[in-house]
Design an enzyme around this catalytic site. Structure first.
Site, PDB file in Angstrom:
ATOM      1  N   GLU A 159       4.560  25.044  14.779  1.00 43.87           N
ATOM      2  CA  GLU A 159       3.799  26.285  15.031  1.00 43.87           C
ATOM      3  C   GLU A 159       4.538  27.296  15.906  1.00 43.87           C
ATOM      4  OE1 GLU A 159      -0.011  24.983  16.508  1.00 43.87           O
ATOM      5  OE2 GLU A 159      -0.404  23.751  14.742  1.00 43.87           O
ATOM      6  N   GLU A 264      -1.610  17.771   7.319  1.00 42.09           N
ATOM      7  CA  GLU A 264      -2.845  18.057   8.059  1.00 42.09           C
ATOM      8  C   GLU A 264      -3.940  18.603   7.144  1.00 42.09           C
ATOM      9  OE1 GLU A 264      -2.204  19.989  11.832  1.00 42.09           O
ATOM     10  OE2 GLU A 264      -0.091  19.385  11.871  1.00 42.09           O
TER      11      GLU A 264
END
Length: 373
Positions: A159, A264
């Site tokens: 991220e 995820e």
């Protein structure tokens, strides 16, 4: 007469065994995707330490890959400088090895769930670039080195890029600039030259984000630094993103020379609060509106949710040559973080197994997709 009965018994047993084999053959996700890509799940602490026995049974039967949900994040692995805690991670890796799974470590460098000491010197101020490099290298080398040859792939950086393609203004970026990403991959490659290395992020179908991530991929490759895949976090809802934009991202990452990891993954059936207001005076009404299905999904919503999962898996199968693995972010609905995000206390139904540890009907339908020509 006894011989005849014995023969009939043997025949019945043979038929019974063949029927059982037929019923069990391909009745798990693990078997169905065996020759396509890894199918995985994240493991929580109760699953890792063996207290969630029912979930562990599902994981063994259904999945060929596992990823550490939390126990390998830096705040848990190295809560104090130089003091590592490997107890949970050791159990996680042992579970994967025992069950012959493709083990993923998550995550080496991330701005969140990070111990406070990582960026701070004795004077309380930000450390110098050289000190931060040393801390990054020590952390990565120690963690990756401990599981060298055992953990097969690592989410090296997590991220770091915003939806508009700019770098997140994390402390890593503020102190080291864009170079912190190549450094992280370099340190990981040095610690285990044979492990697969990934960049992992969410909303990775935004066009400008795709461009920047692919620029990073090409830059690393041009330097001879290993990067094997891009992890597309797939925390999605019923209507966002559009499959077309998700598919376009898959093909663009593949064109840059890396595999796509669908990471995820879960699909929320609940309304999104983004763009809504939550005045204190409207709190009760707001919370009720954001948590509409406490007793279960209405049939029409359930059907929409199921169709959405099948559409995604059709897409994955269409591009199976580009996809390394598909990983669900949890096993059962009661485990999912989506019950508390982005609104706490909600009842969500985002995963493939329900709160009673039963496979939802969509599981068989996903398995059936793998049999289509």
């Amino acid at each position: 007469m006894k011989k005849a009965i014995a023969v009939l018994g043997i025949l019945a047993l043979t038929v019974s065994c063949k029927t059982a084999q037929t019923a069990s053959s391909g009745d798990s996700l693990r078997d169905a995707f065996k020759n396509k890509f890894y199918i995985g799940t994240a493991m929580s602490l109760p699953q890792i330490d063996g207290t969630d026995v029912k979930s562990d049974g599902i994981i063994r039967k259904q999945f060929s890959s596992i990823v550490a949900e939390n126990c390998m994040k830096s705040m848990f692995i190295q809560p104090q400088e130089g003091k590592f805690f490997f107890g949970d991670a050791d159990q996680f890796v042992a579970f994967g090895e025992k069950n012959k799974m493709f083990i993923i470590g998550h995550t080496l460098i991330w701005h969140s769930q990070l111990p406070k000491w990582f960026f701070v010197g004795k004077d309380g101020k930000d450390v110098s670039p050289e000190v931060l490099k040393q801390r990054m290298k020590s952390h990565i080398s120690t963690l990756v080195g401990r599981y060298k040859g055992r953990v097969k792939g690592w989410d090296v950086v997590n991220e770091a890029i915003m939806e508009d393609g700019t770098y997140r203004k994390s402390k890593f970026y503020e102190i080291l600039g864009e170079e912190f990403i190549p450094l992280a991959f370099q340190y990981a490659q040095e610690a285990d030259p044979n492990a697969e290395l990934y960049y992992n992020d969410y909303n990775e179908w935004f066009p400008e984000k795709v461009k920047t991530v692919n620029k990073i991929v090409r830059d690393l490759k041009s330097r001879g630094i290993r990067i094997d895949g891009v992890g597309m976090q797939t925390h999605v809802g019923l209507d966002n993103p559009k499959l077309e934009e998700y598919e376009k991202a898959i093909t663009e990452y593949a064109a840059a020379g890396v595999k796509v990891n669908v990471t995820e993954m879960e699909i929320s059936a609940l309304p999104s609060p983004w763009g809504t207001s939550a005045n204190v005076s409207d709190k009760v009404e707001y919370e009720a509106k954001m948590n509409p299905y406490t007793k279960g999904l209405p049939e029409n919503v359930q059907q929409e949710w199921e169709t959405r999962y099948l559409d995604f898996f059709r897409l994955f199968l269409k591009h199976q040559d580009k996809i390394r693995r598909v990983t669900l972010w949890g096993v059962t609905d009661n485990q999912s973080w989506k019950n508390d995000f982005p609104v706490k206390g909600r009842t969500d139904y985002p995963l493939l197994f329900d709160r009673n540890y039963q496979a939802k009907p969509v599981v068989k339908k996903i398995i059936d997709l793998t049999k289509e020509k």
